[in-house]
Structures are given as structure tokens and as C-alpha cells.
Design a protein around this motif. Structure first.
Motif, PDB file in Angstrom:
ATOM      1  N   ASN A  97       0.789  -1.229   0.000  1.00 14.69           N
ATOM      2  CA  ASN A  97       0.000   0.000   0.000  1.00 14.69           C
ATOM      3  C   ASN A  97       0.824   1.283   0.000  1.00 14.69           C
ATOM      4  OD1 ASN A  97      -2.971  -1.038   0.573  1.00 14.69           O
ATOM      5  ND2 ASN A  97      -1.616  -2.188   1.942  1.00 14.69           N
ATOM      6  N   PHE A  98       2.134   1.187  -0.239  1.00 16.37           N
ATOM      7  CA  PHE A  98       2.991   2.373  -0.148  1.00 16.37           C
ATOM      8  C   PHE A  98       2.609   3.448  -1.162  1.00 16.37           C
ATOM      9  CE2 PHE A  98       5.058  -0.176  -3.372  1.00 16.37           C
ATOM     10  CZ  PHE A  98       5.488   0.756  -4.304  1.00 16.37           C
ATOM     11  N   GLY A  99       1.946   3.055  -2.236  1.00 14.64           N
ATOM     12  CA  GLY A  99       1.545   4.024  -3.254  1.00 14.64           C
ATOM     13  C   GLY A  99       0.316   4.817  -2.882  1.00 14.64           C
ATOM     14  N   ASP A 100      -0.330   4.452  -1.763  1.00 16.08           N
ATOM     15  CA  ASP A 100      -1.501   5.186  -1.285  1.00 16.08           C
ATOM     16  C   ASP A 100      -1.111   6.094  -0.128  1.00 16.08           C
ATOM     17  OD1 ASP A 100      -3.113   3.788  -3.115  1.00 16.08           O
ATOM     18  OD2 ASP A 100      -3.350   2.122  -1.690  1.00 16.08           O
ATOM     19  N   ASP A 101      -2.064   6.889   0.305  1.00 16.85           N
ATOM     20  CA  ASP A 101      -1.814   7.818   1.401  1.00 16.85           C
ATOM     21  C   ASP A 101      -2.020   7.090   2.728  1.00 16.85           C
ATOM     22  OD1 ASP A 101      -1.326  10.099   2.858  1.00 16.85           O
ATOM     23  OD2 ASP A 101      -3.370  10.875   2.651  1.00 16.85           O
ATOM     24  N   ILE A 102      -1.107   6.157   3.033  1.00 18.73           N
ATOM     25  CA  ILE A 102      -1.268   5.346   4.235  1.00 18.73           C
ATOM     26  C   ILE A 102      -0.687   6.061   5.452  1.00 18.73           C
ATOM     27  CG2 ILE A 102      -1.285   3.142   3.033  1.00 18.73           C
ATOM     28  CD1 ILE A 102       1.653   2.787   3.776  1.00 18.73           C
ATOM     29  N   ARG A 158       9.422   4.028   0.330  1.00 17.19           N
ATOM     30  CA  ARG A 158       8.964   4.779  -0.844  1.00 17.19           C
ATOM     31  C   ARG A 158      10.139   5.289  -1.673  1.00 17.19           C
ATOM     32  NH1 ARG A 158       4.041   8.088   2.183  1.00 17.19           N
ATOM     33  NH2 ARG A 158       2.341   6.733   1.420  1.00 17.19           N
ATOM     34  N   MET A 159      11.189   5.739  -1.004  1.00 18.85           N
ATOM     35  CA  MET A 159      12.346   6.241  -1.736  1.00 18.85           C
ATOM     36  C   MET A 159      13.065   5.110  -2.470  1.00 18.85           C
ATOM     37  SD  MET A 159      12.147   9.431  -1.409  1.00 18.85           S
ATOM     38  CE  MET A 159      10.370   9.278  -1.185  1.00 18.85           C
ATOM     39  N   GLN A 160      13.102   3.926  -1.870  1.00 15.56           N
ATOM     40  CA  GLN A 160      13.710   2.777  -2.559  1.00 15.56           C
ATOM     41  C   GLN A 160      12.945   2.464  -3.847  1.00 15.56           C
ATOM     42  OE1 GLN A 160      13.902  -0.584   0.089  1.00 15.56           O
ATOM     43  NE2 GLN A 160      14.998   0.557   1.681  1.00 15.56           N
ATOM     44  N   ILE A 202       8.923  12.425 -13.627  1.00 15.29           N
ATOM     45  CA  ILE A 202       9.089  12.465 -12.177  1.00 15.29           C
ATOM     46  C   ILE A 202       7.761  12.688 -11.475  1.00 15.29           C
ATOM     47  CG2 ILE A 202      10.148  13.782 -10.285  1.00 15.29           C
ATOM     48  CD1 ILE A 202      12.581  14.161 -12.102  1.00 15.29           C
ATOM     49  N   SER A 203       6.866  13.427 -12.074  1.00 15.29           N
ATOM     50  CA  SER A 203       5.547  13.640 -11.474  1.00 15.29           C
ATOM     51  C   SER A 203       4.785  12.328 -11.354  1.00 15.29           C
ATOM     52  CB  SER A 203       4.744  14.641 -12.310  1.00 15.29           C
ATOM     53  OG  SER A 203       4.590  14.180 -13.640  1.00 15.29           O
ATOM     54  N   VAL A 204       4.957  11.452 -12.322  1.00 17.06           N
ATOM     55  CA  VAL A 204       4.287  10.148 -12.279  1.00 17.06           C
ATOM     56  C   VAL A 204       4.938   9.254 -11.230  1.00 17.06           C
ATOM     57  CG1 VAL A 204       3.760   8.058 -13.592  1.00 17.06           C
ATOM     58  CG2 VAL A 204       3.571  10.300 -14.686  1.00 17.06           C
ATOM     59  N   VAL A 205       6.260   9.294 -11.149  1.00 19.08           N
ATOM     60  CA  VAL A 205       6.971   8.534 -10.123  1.00 19.08           C
ATOM     61  C   VAL A 205       6.502   8.977  -8.741  1.00 19.08           C
ATOM     62  CG1 VAL A 205       9.221   8.068  -9.080  1.00 19.08           C
ATOM     63  CG2 VAL A 205       8.993   8.134 -11.578  1.00 19.08           C
ATOM     64  N   ALA A 206       6.339  10.289  -8.556  1.00 15.41           N
ATOM     65  CA  ALA A 206       5.890  10.830  -7.275  1.00 15.41           C
ATOM     66  C   ALA A 206       4.550  10.224  -6.873  1.00 15.41           C
ATOM     67  CB  ALA A 206       5.791  12.356  -7.350  1.00 15.41           C
ATOM     68  N   ARG A 207       3.602  10.212  -7.797  1.00 21.44           N
ATOM     69  CA  ARG A 207       2.279   9.659  -7.500  1.00 21.44           C
ATOM     70  C   ARG A 207       2.350   8.155  -7.263  1.00 21.44           C
ATOM     71  NH1 ARG A 207       0.879  13.358 -11.578  1.00 21.44           N
ATOM     72  NH2 ARG A 207       0.848  11.717 -13.163  1.00 21.44           N
ATOM     73  N   ALA A 208       3.231   7.463  -8.000  1.00 27.69           N
ATOM     74  CA  ALA A 208       3.342   6.013  -7.887  1.00 27.69           C
ATOM     75  C   ALA A 208       3.824   5.572  -6.512  1.00 27.69           C
ATOM     76  CB  ALA A 208       4.275   5.473  -8.962  1.00 27.69           C
ATOM     77  N   VAL A 209       4.594   6.419  -5.832  1.00 25.17           N
ATOM     78  CA  VAL A 209       5.127   6.056  -4.517  1.00 25.17           C
ATOM     79  C   VAL A 209       4.422   6.784  -3.381  1.00 25.17           C
ATOM     80  CG1 VAL A 209       7.375   5.406  -5.448  1.00 25.17           C
ATOM     81  CG2 VAL A 209       7.018   7.754  -4.657  1.00 25.17           C
TER      82      VAL A 209
END
Length: 286
Positions: free
Chosen positions: A182-187, A223-225, A238-245
Motif C-alpha cells: 500500500n505504499f503508493g496510497d496515502d497510508i 517509498r524512496m527505494q 518524475i511527477s508520475v513517479v511521485a504519485r506512484a510512490v
């Protein structure tokens, strides 16, 4: 009736898989072994009598009893001469097979259990065998029923004593798994604690004791990994990577990334791209 699936299921389902299952009405004095099996097997005596020998122990079994066979352990089973048994079995293996069994009361010192004719465990074993007869997506059907069987085994024959240290580690492992999924969500830590049915502050203490990090710090590090992996191996903006993590904005992601890695995401990507690589993917800039 016997089915074996080791050639396909073990390759596809490395976590846990059915590699054999079936049932047999044995002839008088029918003997199997001495031999060893490559995975775990759970036997159910449906009728008759027989003997199970393992680790210098001889168990005389009858209808309504079952037993566990462990991998690479010398065993022998033999049907009774006058009342030979009929049994069914579920054989499974995989990286997590041992872990699932540790949640049950079955082990090398106490491999026996009892069941009734209307036992949910026996029903779930039959369901695994029935799934083996499915033609389409049989692997998925068997694996799904195997998980149900293992869950029922844990419920009907739970581990009798609970090791506090093992229980603590298991809770943290569940938390780590939850984060990985679930790291890609706002957990939040509160959400993880709720999923584990424990108090937030208790989770914080356990997590830090086992991992050396607070849950918040671990989530950020994880998330950084994942972000580094995406920046290095994909051409995603990079904006997509940001949302993905799990970051709602590129700004907050870049700030977090710099605090962990010491440089901005774009600088990381350029640095990694300059290193000798095979099959290098050129990034698409925002």
C-alpha cells in the motif's frame, strides 16, 4: 486417485503450491516407504487402520485421525492387514510453507491430529482435490483452495503455545507486508495499526524494536527505494513517479527524496543514466 503438479505449480507459485493430492483405498499390508518427501503432506484416515513411522516413533492410526509428513524426513506408512485404511492427502511446498505450518499445532514432536466426518478441515481438503479436476485455470483454483485449507488448518488446530517474541515479529512482518502492498496510497501508521487490530502506539514500539526505525521513517525509506528503482529503470516523468510512490505532488516528493538521498530526483536519474548500463532507458523529462 492421485494427482501430481510439481513441474508446473512449484515454478509458478513459489510462495506455496500444491504438488500432490489424492485419495487411496489401500490393499491389506500395503506399504509406502521407507522414503522421504520433498514437501509437506497432511494425511486424513477416512476409514480402516494403519501405521505411521517417523523419527523412531510408531503411531497406530484409525478413522478420524490424521498426520503430518515433513520434508526430507524418513517415514514409512503401512495399511493394516485386516482393516486396511483409506486415506486422502494434500501435499504442498514453497518458500512460506514452513511459516504457515508454524501457526498450527502440528510439528515434528506432535504430528497427529483428529477430525470428524463433517470437519471443515476435511471439507477444505476435499476442495483442493476437486480443484485439481478443473480444466481451465486449474493452477489458480488449486492455489486458492490450498490457502483456504491452510487457513482452516490454522483455525481448527492452532498453535497451542504462543512465543511472545515470535508473535511480536509476526506482527511487524504483517506491518511490513501491508506497507509493501500500500505504499503508493496515502497510508498512515494509524491505518496500519487498525489493519492489524492493535493500538497505534503499541505498533510504533514493536516496529522500532524489531526494525530499528519508526513506522513513519520506514514508510518514507521504502517509498524512496521504490522511487529510485522507477527513476533508474523506467522513463516515467518524475511527477508520475511521485504519485506512484504515494506523494500527491512532485514538490513534496522531491523534498522527501532530497532529504533521504541528498540530491533531487532529476539529479539522481541523470547520475544513474551516466553509469554504464545495458538496455538503458532514456528518461522523459517533465
Amino acid at each position: 486417485m492421485m494427482d501430481k503438479f510439481s513441474s508446473s505449480n512449484r515454478t509458478i507459485n513459489q510462495d506455496v503450491n500444491v504438488y500432490t493430492c489424492g485419495s487411496e483405498q489401500c490393499a491389506p499390508n500395503h506399504t509406502y516407504g521407507p522414503t522421504v518427501r520433498s514437501g509437506y503432506m497432511v494425511y486424513f484416515v477416512l476409514s480402516g487402520k494403519g501405521v505411521y513411522q517417523v523419527r523412531d516413533h510408531t503411531y497406530h492410526l484409525h478413522q478420524g485421525q490424521g498426520f503430518l509428513i515433513e520434508p526430507q524426513t524418513l517415514i514409512m506408512v503401512k495399511a493394516d492387514r485386516n482393516d486396511p485404511w483409506k486415506y486422502l492427502w494434500i501435499g504442498f511446498s514453497g518458500q512460506s510453507a514452513e511459516k504457515y505450518l508454524t501457526a498450527t499445532a502440528l510439528n515434528s514432536h506432535d504430528p497427529l491430529f483428529s477430525f470428524t466426518a463433517n470437519s471443515p478441515l476435511l471439507d477444505s481438503a476435499h476442495a483442493v482435490i476437486q480443484a485439481a479436476k478443473v480444466q481451465e485455470n486449474r493452477n489458480l483454483a488449486m492455489t486458492g483452495k490450498l490457502f483456504e485449507f491452510l487457513y482452516t488448518l490454522c483455525q481448527t488446530h492452532p498453535r497451542l503455545s504462543t512465543d511472545a517474541a515470535a508473535s511480536t515479529t509476526e506482527l511487524v512482518e504483517y506491518a511490513l507486508f501491508y506497507i509493501s502492498q500500500n505504499f503508493g496510497d496515502d497510508i498512515s501508521v494509524a491505518q496500519i495499526a487498525e489493519a492489524l487490530h492493535i493500538d497505534r502506539s503499541y505498533l510504533h514500539r514493536l516496529f522500532k524494536r524489531v526494525t530499528g526505525q519508526s513506522p513513519q521513517a520506514y514508510i518514507k525509506s521504502y517509498r524512496m527505494q521504490q522511487a529510485c528503482e522507477l527513476l533508474t529503470t523506467t522513463a516515467l516523468p518524475i511527477s508520475v513517479v511521485a504519485r506512484a510512490v504515494g506523494y500527491g505532488s512532485q514538490f513534496s516528493f522531491s523534498k522527501a527524496f532530497r532529504s533521504v538521498e541528498g540530491i533531487a530526483p532529476r539529479e539522481w536519474r541523470l547520475r544513474e543514466a551516466s553509469r554504464p548500463q545495458t538496455n538503458q532507458i532514456h528518461p522523459v523529462e517533465d
